[in-house]
Design a protein around this motif. Structure first.
Motif, PDB file in Angstrom:
ATOM      1  N   PRO A   3       0.815  -1.220   0.000  1.00 58.53           N
ATOM      2  CA  PRO A   3       0.000   0.000   0.000  1.00 58.53           C
ATOM      3  C   PRO A   3       0.854   1.278   0.000  1.00 58.53           C
ATOM      4  CG  PRO A   3      -0.953  -1.599   1.487  1.00 58.53           C
ATOM      5  CD  PRO A   3       0.384  -2.165   1.048  1.00 58.53           C
ATOM      6  N   GLU A   4       1.991   1.244   0.698  1.00 59.31           N
ATOM      7  CA  GLU A   4       2.870   2.418   0.736  1.00 59.31           C
ATOM      8  C   GLU A   4       3.470   2.717  -0.641  1.00 59.31           C
ATOM      9  OE1 GLU A   4       2.180   0.611   4.524  1.00 59.31           O
ATOM     10  OE2 GLU A   4       3.232  -0.289   2.836  1.00 59.31           O
ATOM     11  N   LYS A   5       3.820   1.668  -1.360  1.00 60.06           N
ATOM     12  CA  LYS A   5       4.372   1.864  -2.710  1.00 60.06           C
ATOM     13  C   LYS A   5       3.297   2.416  -3.653  1.00 60.06           C
ATOM     14  CE  LYS A   5       7.219  -0.124  -6.274  1.00 60.06           C
ATOM     15  NZ  LYS A   5       8.102   0.956  -6.534  1.00 60.06           N
ATOM     16  N   ILE A   6       2.066   1.980  -3.483  1.00 59.40           N
ATOM     17  CA  ILE A   6       0.970   2.525  -4.290  1.00 59.40           C
ATOM     18  C   ILE A   6       0.848   4.026  -4.047  1.00 59.40           C
ATOM     19  CG2 ILE A   6      -1.543   2.544  -4.580  1.00 59.40           C
ATOM     20  CD1 ILE A   6      -0.273   0.166  -5.951  1.00 59.40           C
ATOM     21  N   VAL A   7       0.930   4.448  -2.789  1.00 58.42           N
ATOM     22  CA  VAL A   7       0.857   5.876  -2.464  1.00 58.42           C
ATOM     23  C   VAL A   7       1.979   6.625  -3.178  1.00 58.42           C
ATOM     24  CG1 VAL A   7       1.089   7.593  -0.610  1.00 58.42           C
ATOM     25  CG2 VAL A   7      -0.342   5.561  -0.267  1.00 58.42           C
ATOM     26  N   ARG A  12       3.553  10.183  -7.857  1.00 55.87           N
ATOM     27  CA  ARG A  12       4.380  10.469  -9.036  1.00 55.87           C
ATOM     28  C   ARG A  12       3.545  10.869 -10.250  1.00 55.87           C
ATOM     29  NH1 ARG A  12       7.429   5.393  -7.596  1.00 55.87           N
ATOM     30  NH2 ARG A  12       9.127   6.151  -6.303  1.00 55.87           N
ATOM     31  N   CYS A  13       2.264  10.545 -10.218  1.00 55.88           N
ATOM     32  CA  CYS A  13       1.378  10.900 -11.332  1.00 55.88           C
ATOM     33  C   CYS A  13       1.090  12.395 -11.292  1.00 55.88           C
ATOM     34  CB  CYS A  13       0.067  10.118 -11.249  1.00 55.88           C
ATOM     35  SG  CYS A  13       0.269   8.335 -11.424  1.00 55.88           S
ATOM     36  N   ARG A  19      -3.343   8.909 -13.071  1.00 54.69           N
ATOM     37  CA  ARG A  19      -3.715   7.965 -12.017  1.00 54.69           C
ATOM     38  C   ARG A  19      -4.708   6.932 -12.526  1.00 54.69           C
ATOM     39  NH1 ARG A  19      -4.044  11.268  -6.284  1.00 54.69           N
ATOM     40  NH2 ARG A  19      -1.857  11.888  -6.284  1.00 54.69           N
ATOM     41  N   TYR A  20      -5.679   7.364 -13.340  1.00 56.37           N
ATOM     42  CA  TYR A  20      -6.618   6.415 -13.938  1.00 56.37           C
ATOM     43  C   TYR A  20      -5.882   5.417 -14.827  1.00 56.37           C
ATOM     44  CZ  TYR A  20     -10.678   9.131 -12.364  1.00 56.37           C
ATOM     45  OH  TYR A  20     -11.627   9.769 -11.603  1.00 56.37           O
ATOM     46  N   LEU A  21      -4.940   5.908 -15.616  1.00 51.42           N
ATOM     47  CA  LEU A  21      -4.154   5.012 -16.473  1.00 51.42           C
ATOM     48  C   LEU A  21      -3.356   4.020 -15.631  1.00 51.42           C
ATOM     49  CD1 LEU A  21      -2.938   7.513 -19.206  1.00 51.42           C
ATOM     50  CD2 LEU A  21      -4.666   5.713 -19.447  1.00 51.42           C
ATOM     51  N   TYR A  22      -2.818   4.497 -14.507  1.00 58.99           N
ATOM     52  CA  TYR A  22      -2.081   3.619 -13.603  1.00 58.99           C
ATOM     53  C   TYR A  22      -3.017   2.558 -13.014  1.00 58.99           C
ATOM     54  CZ  TYR A  22       0.806   2.077  -9.672  1.00 58.99           C
ATOM     55  OH  TYR A  22       1.504   1.311  -8.764  1.00 58.99           O
ATOM     56  N   LEU A  23      -4.223   2.969 -12.620  1.00 56.29           N
ATOM     57  CA  LEU A  23      -5.197   2.006 -12.096  1.00 56.29           C
ATOM     58  C   LEU A  23      -5.520   0.937 -13.140  1.00 56.29           C
ATOM     59  CD1 LEU A  23      -7.840   4.114 -10.121  1.00 56.29           C
ATOM     60  CD2 LEU A  23      -6.389   2.293  -9.228  1.00 56.29           C
ATOM     61  N   ILE A  24      -5.710   1.363 -14.378  1.00 52.60           N
ATOM     62  CA  ILE A  24      -6.000   0.412 -15.450  1.00 52.60           C
ATOM     63  C   ILE A  24      -4.838  -0.560 -15.619  1.00 52.60           C
ATOM     64  CG2 ILE A  24      -6.338   0.191 -17.951  1.00 52.60           C
ATOM     65  CD1 ILE A  24      -7.987   2.855 -17.729  1.00 52.60           C
ATOM     66  N   GLU A  25      -3.622  -0.032 -15.545  1.00 52.05           N
ATOM     67  CA  GLU A  25      -2.432  -0.886 -15.653  1.00 52.05           C
ATOM     68  C   GLU A  25      -2.384  -1.901 -14.513  1.00 52.05           C
ATOM     69  OE1 GLU A  25       2.222  -0.019 -14.999  1.00 52.05           O
ATOM     70  OE2 GLU A  25       1.258   1.267 -16.483  1.00 52.05           O
ATOM     71  N   LEU A  26      -2.695  -1.459 -13.304  1.00 53.89           N
ATOM     72  CA  LEU A  26      -2.733  -2.389 -12.165  1.00 53.89           C
ATOM     73  C   LEU A  26      -3.775  -3.474 -12.392  1.00 53.89           C
ATOM     74  CD1 LEU A  26      -2.479   0.048  -9.108  1.00 53.89           C
ATOM     75  CD2 LEU A  26      -0.780  -1.637  -9.818  1.00 53.89           C
ATOM     76  N   GLY A  27      -4.933  -3.081 -12.907  1.00 56.13           N
ATOM     77  CA  GLY A  27      -5.997  -4.041 -13.165  1.00 56.13           C
ATOM     78  C   GLY A  27      -5.604  -5.094 -14.180  1.00 56.13           C
ATOM     79  N   PHE A 103      -7.563   5.127   1.287  1.00 54.84           N
ATOM     80  CA  PHE A 103      -8.308   5.721   0.173  1.00 54.84           C
ATOM     81  C   PHE A 103      -8.248   7.244   0.225  1.00 54.84           C
ATOM     82  CE2 PHE A 103     -11.374   1.852  -0.160  1.00 54.84           C
ATOM     83  CZ  PHE A 103     -10.381   1.110  -0.764  1.00 54.84           C
ATOM     84  N   GLU A 104      -8.268   7.810   1.440  1.00 55.07           N
ATOM     85  CA  GLU A 104      -8.167   9.269   1.580  1.00 55.07           C
ATOM     86  C   GLU A 104      -6.811   9.770   1.089  1.00 55.07           C
ATOM     87  OE1 GLU A 104     -10.456  11.586   2.403  1.00 55.07           O
ATOM     88  OE2 GLU A 104     -11.896   9.931   2.411  1.00 55.07           O
ATOM     89  N   VAL A 105      -5.750   9.078   1.483  1.00 50.01           N
ATOM     90  CA  VAL A 105      -4.406   9.468   1.038  1.00 50.01           C
ATOM     91  C   VAL A 105      -4.312   9.393  -0.486  1.00 50.01           C
ATOM     92  CG1 VAL A 105      -1.962   8.794   1.083  1.00 50.01           C
ATOM     93  CG2 VAL A 105      -3.272   8.835   3.197  1.00 50.01           C
ATOM     94  N   LEU A 106      -4.939   8.368  -1.074  1.00 42.36           N
ATOM     95  CA  LEU A 106      -4.929   8.211  -2.528  1.00 42.36           C
ATOM     96  C   LEU A 106      -5.918   9.158  -3.223  1.00 42.36           C
ATOM     97  CD1 LEU A 106      -4.806   4.305  -2.808  1.00 42.36           C
ATOM     98  CD2 LEU A 106      -2.918   5.917  -3.135  1.00 42.36           C
TER      99      LEU A 106
END
Length: 143
Positions: A3-7, A12-13, A19-27, A103-106
């Motif tokens: 979770p810390e690395k995700i933050v 960095r975005c 961030r949406y593109l990163y989420l899609i990549e994670l998915g 989720f708040e931090v993100l």
């Protein structure tokens, strides 16, 4: 991934489009979900998109298993976040992880539709219910 690395990666975005593109990549990196489990028993109610969730518990390692998929790319990314938070964690770790604060931090809540936020909350509650059941010595409830 943690979770810390995700933050850090979210930070960095430069904007929410990245961030949406990163989420899609994670998915896209989610483990394959078996077609045989794309049935109503594994379908999560309350989600805007179709979400199938297979939660389990490994008695040897005493860890939860989290396998999920969706028919929507952004939702698959959100499922990847939850997998990072919960898969391979003990029930105690799951219950002590402050998902809402993460989720708040993100800044997820302010950038998701109400339907997606509601679905995300339904999944978190399901995982927490499963963790509580394991701590109490009961098998996870049927979905």
């Amino acid at each position: 991934m943690t979770p810390e690395k995700i933050v850090r990666n979210f930070d960095r975005c430069s904007d929410w489009e990245e961030r949406y593109l990163y989420l899609i990549e994670l998915g896209e990196c989610l483990p394959s979900y078996p077609n045989s489990k794309m049935i109503d028993q594994y379908l999560i109610e309350g989600c805007q998109s179709k979400v199938w969730l297979d939660l389990g518990y490994d008695p040897e390692s005493r860890e939860l298993t989290f396998l999920a998929t969706s028919d929507a790319a952004i939702v698959k990314g959100l499922l990847a976040l939850l997998r990072i938070a919960y898969h391979g964690k003990s029930p105690q770790e799951v219950l002590h992880f402050d998902t809402q604060a993460w989720f708040e931090v993100l800044e997820l809540r302010s950038h998701l539709t109400p339907g997606r936020s509601q679905g995300l909350e339904a999944i978190v509650k399901k995982v927490q219910t499963t963790a509580r059941s394991q701590l109490a010595g009961f098998p996870p409830p049927l979905i």
